[in-house]
Design an enzyme around this catalytic site. Structure first.
Site, PDB file in Angstrom:
ATOM      1  CD  GLU A 168      25.122 -24.973 -14.537  1.00  0.00           C
ATOM      2  OE1 GLU A 168      25.640 -25.525 -15.492  1.00  0.00           O
ATOM      3  OE2 GLU A 168      24.067 -25.369 -13.987  1.00  0.00           O
ATOM      4  CB  THR A 217      40.427  -8.570   0.923  1.00  0.00           C
ATOM      5  OG1 THR A 217      41.338  -8.377  -0.167  1.00  0.00           O
ATOM      6  CG2 THR A 217      39.378  -9.570   0.508  1.00  0.00           C
TER       7      THR A 217
END
Length: 531
Positions: free
Chosen positions: A398, A509
């Site tokens: 969340e 990356t």
């Protein structure tokens, strides 16, 4: 037993040595390295003297036990007095002569020990006459000699490998003066970040721009490996900051050492260090970067020594001992970490002709292809011992929510920070290359202005703790990826497409560009020329 006083060559008796803190009235608080060096030297001379005294003691039994390898020679004695042979008795051959030689050897050894301990005393006396700075300089010289010797041992010659066709490694100058001005602004921001790191954090992994000192985190272990230097090299080169690039190259050549007792993140060290070194090598052609990348890769290989071949998240560069993060599920390795080693390791095999790197990462890929995927998706964690997936609770994080407004809003207080991350800007650049929609440059410029306004400080750039505050507090860290990724992607966003074209380059990356390898010019197992 009281230690004997030391006698100098002049015959004058030296006062007894007092090794307490009061002997150094100007340095009672701390005993520095140079002083320890002097004390060790003196103590070594003292021990040599005591050891030599052993040979001056009158007990001849001590001399006989220390035989210097000159053992008596025993030969069988033939007893002819009774007309037979007695093979059970022996005579010492040349005993008188050997004893004489034995005494000569002992005398020679005494003289040598006496000369050695007198020489040590003289050297100690000379050291004591020198200043602290002179002694420290001598120590540094000796350390440099040792480092250079280690470099020679580690620097194995690599096979000559033709570089791929490198296209678009410089320029990209936009014709539009407005775009060119924006690109120059980003270049100035890079210069500001680098110059302050150079002044206040040189050699450290990162910079604390407000405190103006070095900074590091546990992903780099406990050593100063110059992460910002390695991470920023290709950005400096692409931007044409060649003086700064050469500064970084010189530091790497002389100081970057991987033979340290330090536990590092395999993932972070791979994408930042190996990726950065490989990119710097391809862009500049300087062999030192290739050599360093191969040396470091050898230090990471022990991390793959697990029952499954899935590497540990961390490895000690000296001992090769690996382990996983304590917070990872059930002692697991992390998919996003071991899944992003492929590009660098394939290039290592290409440059060295050694398939070990290629085989390590291809084994990971084959293993993942065989495994069951819950609901068709790979979980986050994989146990390197059992080969089983770790515990993704089927709950999403969340981190933010959409409440009907234009922007997403962070929910938790500890998720409101910005640490100079590049991911959104990276997206803008890729979307610009694919579509050339001007909105992506517009959004990128808004991000540039915001970073320069809210993250710039006199000592560099800092992350902020709350992006919703009108006067945000700083976290006082200039992350190495800010120079490696954020500023690079912004610079490319305002450059022409002929700078690092995506048909010829692929970014790892950490935003380090590596040339696309085609089968025809590789030394991998599938290359007929390699066979």
């Amino acid at each position: 037993m009281t230690a004997p006083a030391l006698l100098p060559l002049s015959g004058r008796r030296l006062p007894p040595l007092n090794l307490g803190a009061s002997s150094f009235p100007h340095h009672r608080a701390t005993l520095r390295l140079s002083e320890k060096f002097i004390l060790l030297l003196i103590l070594s001379a003292f021990i040599t003297l005591c050891f030599g005294a052993f040979f001056f003691l009158p007990d001849s039994s001590k001399h006989k036990r220390f035989d210097l390898g000159l053992e008596d020679v025993l030969i069988p004695h033939v007893d002819t007095s009774k007309g037979g042979k007695n093979l059970g008795s022996f005579l010492i051959h040349g005993q008188g002569h050997d004893e004489h030689r034995h005494r000569e050897e002992e005398e020679r050894l005494r003289n040598k020990i006496r000369a050695d301990h007198e020489k040590a005393l003289e050297e100690a006396k000379e050291k004591l006459k020198k200043s602290r700075d002179e002694i420290q300089a001598e120590i540094q010289t000796e350390k440099s000699k040792v480092v250079q010797e280690l470099k020679k041992k580690d620097s194995k010659p690599l096979p000559p490998v033709p570089l791929p066709n490198l296209i678009g490694i410089n320029s990209g100058e936009p014709a539009d003066p407005d775009i060119r001005e924006k690109r120059n602004k980003i270049k100035e921001m890079m210069k500001h970040a680098w110059d302050n790191y150079r002044q206040y954090g040189w050699g450290h992994n990162e910079l604390k721009p407000i405190a103006r000192k070095g900074h590091s985190t546990n992903i780099f272990g406990n050593s100063q490996m110059g992460a910002t230097i390695v991470d920023a090299l290709d950005t400096l080169y692409i931007m044409g900051l060649h003086d700064e690039f050469r500064e970084g190259q010189e530091w790497i050549d002389k100081n970057l050492d991987f033979s340290v007792n330090s536990e590092v993140s395999v993932f972070e060290v791979n994408i930042r260090f190996i990726g950065g070194l490989l990119a710097a090598y391809y862009l500049s052609g300087q062999e030192v970067f290739k050599i360093k990348a191969v040396q470091l890769a050898g230090k990471l290989l022990p991390a793959f020594s697990t029952p499954t071949g899935i590497p540990w998240a961390m490895v000690n560069l000296k001992s090769g001992v690996g382990r996983n993060w304590g917070w990872a599920s059930a002692g697991s390795s992390i998919l996003a970490e071991f899944g992003t080693l492929h590009m660098e390791f394939v290039h290592l095999s290409y440059l060295t002709g050694d398939p070990v790197y290629y085989n390590k990462v291809m084994h990971i890929r084959k293993l993942l292809q065989k495994m069951d995927r819950p609901n068709g998706l790979y979980p986050n964690y994989l146990n390197p011992r059992t080969g089983r997936w770790g515990q993704p609770l089927k709950l999403g994080p969340e981190a933010f929510k959409f409440d009907g407004g234009v922007e997403a809003v962070a929910v938790r207080q500890n998720e409101k920070y910005y640490i100079l991350r590049p991911e959104v800007i990276e997206t803008y650049w890729y979307m610009w290359r694919f579509t050339h929609d001007p909105k992506y440059r517009q959004w990128g410029w808004e991000a540039t202005q915001a970073i320069d306004k809210y993250c710039r400080v006199s000592g560099g750039f800092s992350g902020v703790k709350d992006v919703y505050s009108s006067s945000p507090a700083y976290d006082d860290v200039q992350q190495s990826f800010f120079l490696a990724e954020t500023l690079k992607y912004l610079y490319l966003l305002f450059s022409n497409d002929d700078l690092l074209p995506l048909d010829n380059w692929v970014f790892n990356t950490e935003a380090h560009p590596l040339p696309v390898l085609h089968l025809a010019n590789t030394t991998l197992s599938g290359n007929p020329a390699y066979r």
